[in-house]
Write an enzyme that holds these catalytic residues in place. Structure first.
Site, PDB file in Angstrom:
ATOM      1  N   ASP A 175      17.495  -5.675  -5.281  1.00  0.00           N
ATOM      2  CA  ASP A 175      16.473  -5.055  -6.130  1.00  0.00           C
ATOM      3  C   ASP A 175      16.991  -4.807  -7.548  1.00  0.00           C
ATOM      4  O   ASP A 175      16.587  -5.470  -8.494  1.00  0.00           O
ATOM      5  CB  ASP A 175      16.014  -3.732  -5.504  1.00  0.00           C
ATOM      6  CG  ASP A 175      14.943  -3.934  -4.447  1.00  0.00           C
ATOM      7  OD1 ASP A 175      14.105  -4.826  -4.623  1.00  0.00           O
ATOM      8  OD2 ASP A 175      14.938  -3.208  -3.448  1.00  0.00           O
TER       9      ASP A 175
ATOM     10  N   GLU B 263      15.037  -5.555  -0.202  1.00  0.00           N
ATOM     11  CA  GLU B 263      16.436  -5.546  -0.626  1.00  0.00           C
ATOM     12  C   GLU B 263      17.343  -6.327   0.322  1.00  0.00           C
ATOM     13  O   GLU B 263      18.033  -7.264  -0.073  1.00  0.00           O
ATOM     14  CB  GLU B 263      16.921  -4.090  -0.726  1.00  0.00           C
ATOM     15  CG  GLU B 263      18.420  -3.908  -0.840  1.00  0.00           C
ATOM     16  CD  GLU B 263      18.984  -4.456  -2.139  1.00  0.00           C
ATOM     17  OE1 GLU B 263      19.994  -5.170  -2.084  1.00  0.00           O
ATOM     18  OE2 GLU B 263      18.417  -4.171  -3.202  1.00  0.00           O
TER      19      GLU B 263
ATOM     20  N   GLN C 187      11.362  -0.872  -6.635  1.00  0.00           N
ATOM     21  CA  GLN C 187      12.667  -0.802  -7.288  1.00  0.00           C
ATOM     22  C   GLN C 187      13.014  -1.950  -8.221  1.00  0.00           C
ATOM     23  O   GLN C 187      13.502  -1.720  -9.334  1.00  0.00           O
ATOM     24  CB  GLN C 187      13.784  -0.673  -6.243  1.00  0.00           C
ATOM     25  CG  GLN C 187      15.160  -0.495  -6.869  1.00  0.00           C
ATOM     26  CD  GLN C 187      16.299  -0.348  -5.880  1.00  0.00           C
ATOM     27  OE1 GLN C 187      17.448  -0.450  -6.249  1.00  0.00           O
ATOM     28  NE2 GLN C 187      15.992  -0.100  -4.625  1.00  0.00           N
TER      29      GLN C 187
ATOM     30  N   GLY D  42      40.339 -13.321  -3.896  1.00  0.00           N
ATOM     31  CA  GLY D  42      40.594 -13.875  -5.220  1.00  0.00           C
ATOM     32  C   GLY D  42      42.037 -14.289  -5.386  1.00  0.00           C
ATOM     33  O   GLY D  42      42.789 -14.432  -4.416  1.00  0.00           O
ATOM     34  N   GLY D  43      42.440 -14.461  -6.639  1.00  0.00           N
ATOM     35  CA  GLY D  43      43.793 -14.924  -6.919  1.00  0.00           C
ATOM     36  C   GLY D  43      44.864 -13.920  -6.553  1.00  0.00           C
ATOM     37  O   GLY D  43      46.010 -14.293  -6.290  1.00  0.00           O
TER      38      GLY D  43
END
Length: 416
Positions: free
Chosen positions: A174, A145, A24, A249-250
């Site tokens: 991959d 993977e 892959q 996050g923010g």
């Protein structure tokens, strides 16, 4: 004049790629190069890429695993362990602009094709290698993977606080590495325009996953200054915790349940400061818009779990598409959790040529993912993956100038 598919010049037209990749990570990279217009010649052992036979849904037909990673390529077979095979490989390298491989460390060197030797054959070639790890104690580890996800920072930060580390369904180890390899190859081709020289491009799966996990290293450093307030977790140690579906996050986000409560009946909701007032009205709690305990992001951060619980009490009574419609009417960032079945049937993805149906000479047709790279002057027409050795005569006779009789001998001798 607006260019149309099939008549316009493609971005990488004239670039020949010798594709010695399998499974892959490598094939995902070379397929992108093919979609950008390169002539990708996939060199396989006479037995073929192992994924032709893996996870088959139809007997004696190339698997979807193979077809979905090898569109728009040509296939030739070659036993590179034979002397004649090495001679032919030398000629293929001489005629190529790019060579890509993802064998185990040192495998190509052991064939007799070290980087120094490859440069002697073709000083302009860009030689890209995809490996599991960089130089060091992990170099010879076998990479898959989820091994790359485990060692690149993804699994430690995926899942819920009380649960085990989890792999993501996105193939960041991959195909994520394949995208990084394409970036390196394109940069090397561009630099060749000024230097006249090719160069090595090395990309490790662990490194690519780490690059995709950079925000977690950001948060690791922020921990030195106290708990991560954007996370719903109550307890913090000396490493970034798993935080479920929190955005981290923010702007805080979470997947809230919808009716009728199936496995993918969820909508992911982001709560921006400007969205709190309309959101509080939607969920039937308009008084929270002005309540000092809820009115500001700073007031809401310590009780993110409670905030999303209130939203879910509302969303759980409605189908996810109705929740989506009501939230979007107020410009509240959100997205339904789309199942694989919903994605493959999604009209917008089909119209954007991200879900495409491709004819295949043996299986009839198959559905695959189209090119996410949309270039106005280099449109992509996704064509079928090649059958094993389908282009042997075209390449060996038509391009390398071998005779028909030699081609028959090569086949009978097991060279192709």
């Amino acid at each position: 004049m607006t260019p149309t598919a099939g008549t316009s010049t493609k971005a990488l037209e004239g670039i020949r790629v010798l594709d010695m990749t399998h499974v892959q990570s490598g094939p995902s990279a070379t397929q992108l190069l093919a979609w950008l217009g390169a002539d990708v010649v996939k060199l396989e052992a006479p037995t073929g890429d192992i994924t032709r036979k893996q996870l088959r849904d139809l007997p004696d037909v190339d698997s979807l695993y193979f077809t979905m990673l090898n569109c728009n390529k040509r296939s030739i077979t070659l036993n590179t362990k034979t002397e004649r095979g090495k001679e032919i490989l030398t000629e293929l390298i001489r005629r190529s602009d790019v060579m890509v491989e993802n064998f185990g460390p040192g495998a190509v060197d052991r064939m007799g094709f070290t980087w120094d030797r490859i440069q002697e054959i073709n000083p302009r070639i860009v030689y890209a290698s995809i490996k599991g790890f960089g130089d060091g104690p992990y170099t010879n580890f076998k990479a898959y993977e989820v091994v790359a996800q485990a060692m690149g920072g993804s699994m430690a930060t995926t899942g819920f606080e009380e649960g085990p580390p989890l792999a993501t369904g996105a193939q960041i180890g991959d195909s994520g590495t394949g995208v990084h390899a394409v970036a390196g190859i394109l940069a090397a081709l561009y630099q060749r325009e000024s230097t006249g020289r090719g160069q090595r491009v090395n990309v490790a799966m662990q490194h690519a996953v780490l690059n995709l996990c950079r925000v977690k290293l950001r948060d690791q450093q922020r921990l030195a200054h106290g708990p991560l307030r954007e996370y719903p977790n109550e307890d913090f140690g000396d490493e970034v915790p798993r935080s479920g579906n929190a955005s981290g996050g923010g702007q805080p986000g979470w997947a809230v349940r919808c009716a009728p409560g199936g496995p993918n009946d969820y909508v992911y909701v982001i709560v921006q400061p400007v969205g709190w007032q309309p959101l509080s009205e939607l969920i039937g709690r308009p008084e929270l818009a002005d309540d000092p305990e809820w009115a500001t992001p700073e007031a809401r951060l310590p009780k993110l779990n409670k905030m999303f619980q209130l939203i879910e009490e509302w969303s759980a009574t409605l189908p996810k598409w109705e929740v989506l419609e009501r939230l979007n009417a107020h410009n509240i960032p959100c997205g339904p959790i789309l199942s694989t079945k919903e994605i493959i049937e999604d009209e917008s993805l089909v119209s954007n040529e991200m879900v495409v149906t491709v004819p295949h000479p043996e299986r009839g047709e198959f559905v695959t993912v189209g090119s996410p790279l949309k270039l106005s002057d280099s449109p992509v027409d996704v064509t079928s993956s090649p059958l094993l050795g389908e282009h042997n005569e075209e390449v060996y006779v038509g391009e390398l100038g071998l005779g028909d009789e030699e081609l028959r001998l090569l086949k009978s001798n097991g060279v192709i």
